[in-house]
Scaffold this active site. Structure first.
Site, PDB file in Angstrom:
ATOM      1  CG  ASP A 122     -11.218  -3.417 -11.752  1.00  0.00           C
ATOM      2  OD1 ASP A 122     -11.857  -2.828 -12.633  1.00  0.00           O
ATOM      3  OD2 ASP A 122      -9.977  -3.365 -11.647  1.00  0.00           O
ATOM      4  CG  ASN A 130      -5.861  -5.100 -22.942  1.00  0.00           C
ATOM      5  OD1 ASN A 130      -5.997  -6.207 -23.457  1.00  0.00           O
ATOM      6  ND2 ASN A 130      -6.875  -4.340 -22.563  1.00  0.00           N
ATOM      7  CG  HIS A 172      -6.133  -4.248 -27.309  1.00  0.00           C
ATOM      8  ND1 HIS A 172      -5.048  -3.443 -27.630  1.00  0.00           N
ATOM      9  CD2 HIS A 172      -6.783  -3.607 -26.306  1.00  0.00           C
ATOM     10  CE1 HIS A 172      -5.055  -2.376 -26.872  1.00  0.00           C
ATOM     11  NE2 HIS A 172      -6.103  -2.444 -26.053  1.00  0.00           N
ATOM     12  CG  ASP A 197     -11.059  -8.689 -26.990  1.00  0.00           C
ATOM     13  OD1 ASP A 197     -11.090  -7.799 -26.113  1.00  0.00           O
ATOM     14  OD2 ASP A 197     -11.226  -8.468 -28.203  1.00  0.00           O
ATOM     15  CD  GLU A 223     -10.424  -2.702 -16.534  1.00  0.00           C
ATOM     16  OE1 GLU A 223     -11.017  -2.314 -17.575  1.00  0.00           O
ATOM     17  OE2 GLU A 223      -9.670  -1.965 -15.877  1.00  0.00           O
TER      18      GLU A 223
END
Lengths: 204, 317
Positions: B185, B193, B198, B202, B229
């Site tokens: 994780d 984010n 965002h 990515d 994630e």
């Protein structure tokens, strides 16, 4: 229903095992892989009961069948049947190519037809050899449908069906199909007579 | 024109190869299609057997089916898939020069009209069907490959993981070798984010996926995007110690890549937490138990400060 004596029954099972043994040898050399075939059991049924027995609770599931007509000392339509999913597995194992599609392609249907043709010819050829008669075998046809549709097509409802279970063993995978011999009472009588004549040669 | 002559013309013109053999397997009929595609006129083949004409066909399957037609009265089919082009026939001059044989579907039937028996061989050109199916197969494989990929990161997706993990779990049960799972994780990814936006998020996922995938060496190891994630690594034939080593390398590599993460309370760079579970599955075990264990370990890693590797056995026993 069983119109055969125990010894006639056992003789037929034995004959079919010799037949599928020959088929296995032919198939093995075709695919370069050890394939074993055996016939553990055999049943006599009326046609309607046969299609019920062959669908075993999955009457709506498709089976694929390879059918040949044999004529001579007796007349019979012989059908090799597999559940459609099993036929995919069998053909793709034998052809050695896997197509991620859930139906047989045209070329795979042809391969399936050939596999059925080898098995049915070996079974009937063995019977003809040993029971000393001659049989003419038609070209095989391939069809997909319910077991009812595949069995019902030729002939009449009062026909007798001999159903064999046929076990395939290849590449650690086991699967089975059925072979159904559909014939009328006269042909069935002829089969019995030929078995009796064959058995009388042994002075039992 | 007499009926016999008409019939001979028709047979000569049909778009199928027609050969008739007599009871001694000698050619008695060889139609125009055969003359063209074998480049052999009737005069050259008449009275000869197939094995005299084509020595590599001797004792092959075509000959066996000819024998069973002539002696046992049985008909046979030879499919293209199970018999690779038995006759040396060519669709074009070009193919002949390149030695590419025509794909063939063959039917062999006895002709029972008179004794002694004859045998009819029919050959159909299925080259087009074969290439159409090859196209279909290739397309289907491409589609399948795509359906297993995570669009953003290019690594395996959840669907691929589910299938692969199930397979490997069953294999481990058969081989009684340990199977390890590492759940990974990204620490404080929500804050990342929020802080960077965002699109940057990515990019971060892509970068992490690439780094994690780079740490797996063996072909059987699989890294997949588990969701959001979260990533997961399937490590077959790997014990807890081995899995711990792999996870520790992953954690170090991510730290070393020094992706800035200004809003992270854990570190100034992007870091990961990993939970490991290892098992030699027994008969009654379900694959989900191993996932639950890894999830549990990951939870523990997050709870005890993040940027660390935790295995269920070592920490929770």
């Amino acid at each position: 229903m069983n119109t055969l004596s125990e010894i006639q029954h056992d003789t037929l099972v034995e004959l079919f095992n010799i037949g599928v043994g020959r088929a296995a040898a032919a198939l093995s050399s075709m695919v370069g892989e050890e394939i074993t075939l055996s016939v553990p059991s055999l049943d006599f049924l009326h046609r309607h009961d046969a299609s019920l027995a062959l669908s075993v609770g999955e009457a709506d599931k498709n089976v694929c069948g390879v059918t040949q007509h044999f004529s001579g000392v007796f007349n019979t339509d012989v059908v090799l049947m597999f559940p459609e999913a099993k036929s995919l597995e069998l053909v793709r194992l034998m052809v050695g190519e896997s197509i991620p599609l859930d139906q047989l392609t045209e070329m795979e249907q042809e391969a399936m037809t050939e596999i059925g043709n080898v098995i049915l010819n070996s079974c009937m050829g063995t019977m003809a050899d040993i029971l000393a008669g001659e049989m003419h075998g038609s070209l095989p046809t391939y069809r997909v449908g319910t077991s009812e549709q595949i069995l019902v097509a030729p002939g009449k409802g009062d026909d007798i069906v001999i159903v064999l279970r046929i076990d395939f063993h290849l590449e650690k995978i086991k699967l089975y199909g059925h072979v159904a011999f559909v014939m009328n009472a006269d042909s069935m009588q002829s089969v019995c007579d030929h078995i009796d004549r064959y058995l009388s040669g042994f002075n039992l | 024109m007499s009926d016999a002559v008409l019939l001979a013309r028709v047979i000569d013109s049909v778009n199928v190869g027609v050969i008739v053999l007599d009871s001694a397997q000698r050619v008695v009929l060889w139609n125009g299609w055969m003359e063209r595609h074998a480049q052999l006129p009737l005069a050259d083949v008449e009275g000869k057997t197939l094995s005299e004409l084509f020595p590599d066909m001797a004792n092959g399957r075509v000959q066996q089916t000819v024998v069973s037609a002539l002696t046992a009265n049985l008909s046979s089919v030879l499919s293209q898939s199970l018999n690779k082009a038995p006759f040396p026939l060519f669709s074009s001059v070009n193919d002949r020069e390149n030695g590419v044989r025509m794909q063939q579907a063959i039917q062999v039937t006895p002709i029972v009209a008179q004794q002694p028996r004859y045998c009819l061989i029919q050959i159909t050109d299925v080259t087009l069907s074969v290439s159409r199916e090859k196209l279909l197969r290739d397309q289907a494989l491409v589609l399948r490959r795509h359906s297993y990929l995570d669009v953003l990161t290019g690594i395996a997706n959840r669907r691929r993981f589910d299938e692969y993990f199930d397979e490997e779990f069953r294999r481990a049960r058969r081989t009684t070798l340990p199977l390890s799972l590492v759940l990974i994780d990204i620490d404080h990814f929500k804050l990342y984010n929020d802080y960077y936006g965002h699109q940057a998020g990515d990019q971060c996922l892509k970068q992490v996926a690439e780094t994690l995938a780079g740490t797996l060496q063996r072909p059987a190891d699989l890294l997949a995007r588990y969701g959001g994630e979260e990533f997961v690594a399937v490590l077959p034939e790997t014990d807890l110690e081995g899995a711990r080593r792999v996870a520790e390398v992953m954690r170090t590599k991510i730290a070393e890549s020094q992706l800035p993460h200004a809003s992270s309370p854990t570190a100034s760079h992007v870091s990961i937490s990993a939970g490991i579970a290892t098992k030699i599955p027994g008969c009654g075990d379900a694959p989900t138990t191993l996932i639950e264990d890894a999830d549990h370990a990951l939870y523990h890693a997050k709870k005890t400060g993040r940027n660390r590797v935790v295995s269920l056995e070592s920490e929770l026993r």
